[in-house]
Design a protein around this motif. Sequence first.
Motif, PDB file in Angstrom:
ATOM      1  N   UNK A   1     -28.887  98.759  13.697  1.00 52.37           N
ATOM      2  CA  UNK A   1     -29.570  98.480  14.856  1.00 52.37           C
ATOM      3  C   UNK A   1     -29.282  97.408  15.124  1.00 52.37           C
ATOM      4  N   UNK A   2     -29.575  96.695  16.208  1.00 54.06           N
ATOM      5  CA  UNK A   2     -29.434  95.784  16.713  1.00 54.06           C
ATOM      6  C   UNK A   2     -30.187  94.425  16.247  1.00 54.06           C
TER       7      UNK A   2
ATOM      8  N   UNK B   1     -32.407  82.501  14.414  1.00 56.38           N
ATOM      9  CA  UNK B   1     -33.048  83.594  13.647  1.00 56.38           C
ATOM     10  C   UNK B   1     -31.747  84.282  13.393  1.00 56.38           C
ATOM     11  N   UNK B   2     -31.704  84.627  11.421  1.00 55.93           N
ATOM     12  CA  UNK B   2     -31.157  85.646  10.674  1.00 55.93           C
ATOM     13  C   UNK B   2     -30.531  87.125  11.383  1.00 55.93           C
ATOM     14  N   UNK B   3     -32.361  87.632  11.807  1.00 57.54           N
ATOM     15  CA  UNK B   3     -32.261  88.561  12.469  1.00 57.54           C
ATOM     16  C   UNK B   3     -33.491  88.580  14.142  1.00 57.54           C
ATOM     17  N   UNK B   4     -33.094  89.861  14.403  1.00 56.78           N
ATOM     18  CA  UNK B   4     -34.507  89.985  15.959  1.00 56.78           C
ATOM     19  C   UNK B   4     -35.724  90.357  15.185  1.00 56.78           C
ATOM     20  N   UNK B   5     -36.331  90.507  14.533  1.00 54.72           N
ATOM     21  CA  UNK B   5     -37.702  91.171  14.235  1.00 54.72           C
ATOM     22  C   UNK B   5     -38.647  89.633  14.096  1.00 54.72           C
ATOM     23  N   UNK B   6     -39.929  89.514  15.207  1.00 53.94           N
ATOM     24  CA  UNK B   6     -40.905  88.531  14.852  1.00 53.94           C
ATOM     25  C   UNK B   6     -42.194  89.293  14.485  1.00 53.94           C
TER      26      UNK B   6
ATOM     27  N   UNK C   1     -41.263 100.536  18.077  1.00 55.94           N
ATOM     28  CA  UNK C   1     -40.446 101.347  16.863  1.00 55.94           C
ATOM     29  C   UNK C   1     -39.609 100.299  16.647  1.00 55.94           C
ATOM     30  N   UNK C   2     -38.501 100.850  15.426  1.00 51.61           N
ATOM     31  CA  UNK C   2     -37.640  99.784  15.559  1.00 51.61           C
ATOM     32  C   UNK C   2     -36.493 100.525  15.963  1.00 51.61           C
TER      33      UNK C   2
ATOM     34  N   UNK D   1     -37.631  97.746   4.361  1.00 53.14           N
ATOM     35  CA  UNK D   1     -37.417  99.290   4.640  1.00 53.14           C
ATOM     36  C   UNK D   1     -36.547  99.367   5.742  1.00 53.14           C
ATOM     37  N   UNK D   2     -36.662  98.732   7.102  1.00 52.22           N
ATOM     38  CA  UNK D   2     -36.450  99.351   7.765  1.00 52.22           C
ATOM     39  C   UNK D   2     -34.441  99.566   7.831  1.00 52.22           C
ATOM     40  N   UNK D   3     -33.984  98.397   7.153  1.00 55.00           N
ATOM     41  CA  UNK D   3     -32.570  98.820   6.834  1.00 55.00           C
ATOM     42  C   UNK D   3     -32.485 100.033   5.870  1.00 55.00           C
TER      43      UNK D   3
END
Length: 358
Positions: free
Chosen positions: A6-7, A19-24, A296-297, A327-329
């Motif tokens: 997942x991007x 940012x280490x990931x694109x989750x905000x 959703x993710x 959890x998503x990972x």
Amino acid sequence: MNATDNLLFNPVKLGDLNLPNRFVMAPLTRTRAPNHLPNALMAEYYSQRASTGLLIAECTMVTESTSAFGDDPGIYSPEQIEGWKLTTEAVHKADGRIFLQIWHAGRAAHPLLNGGKEPVAPSAIAIEDETHTPEGKKPYTVPRALTVSEIKAIVGDFRQAAVNAKEAGFDGVEIHGANGYLIDQFLRDSANQRTDEYGGSFENRARFLREVIEAVTEVMGSGRVGLRLSPLNSFQSMKDSDPVGLIRYLADMLNRYDLAYLHLMRADFFGLQQADVVPVAREVYKGHLMVNMGYSPEEAHQVLENKQADSVAFGTSILANPDFVERVKQGAELNQPDQTTFYTPGEKGYTDYPFLNA
């Protein structure tokens, strides 16, 4: 799809931050600040969620006697600056990054929450609804229309809020221009019926927003300032006669400021106003586009893969899952948010959601 493909897990540059990931984590009002003072419980809540690429703290008053919720925090006093330092230090210790959402409620403030002080707005038009007050549910009151000199003073309040947020250790600020609060009240023609330089055309209705952006970026630097907009959301009896035209104008206007991001709410909470504003913003806006509302993710990955946005903000799923990213990972089951505790005091439904390894 393997979750790690997942991007959302890809790092991204957002203004001056990497940012280490694109989750905000979207800004979420939680009313855990008695007397409007940020505290250790809030610090625990945010630091629990520090694996999120960026945390955006809840709407925070830029000036006193403008409360819309009762126990909403402020950033206008020395005690509040000290209280917020607990949060920024805890988040940074946990290797996180956090912006503060700075906010003026305008006509959404109620006199019973503010020592009898009447609310102010672009025009003397009340929200057609009731709100929670210390005396139970009461109708919103008719606000007093601001004078031009008062508008300039509120721009100064936003500037000072940015100064204070910087002192409190925040990595940046998000200007709250959404959801029927003061800036949004200026932007949309259902709430703004002024005939002076702050009303009428898109350019005039956006004047207050421009002045706030200029004041805040002068303090923080543009790479540490974001803006949240909701051109469709009818929450708090908001409407615009041309929401698509409005977002097209605003997206183009924002290009001159080189902000860290534009945070766009894609829909209306109530489904009353229908339009597709994200593609318009994407086409016109040259900076980092963050999207929000019910992703959703899996859908978020598609949005990033199709280059429809650069990051995605999640609300209640991060509220209920401090380790949402992990959890998503892992493709793990998610805790379900308990709506009955969204605005109640204390730890329950706030800092007691279990982690995967609990």
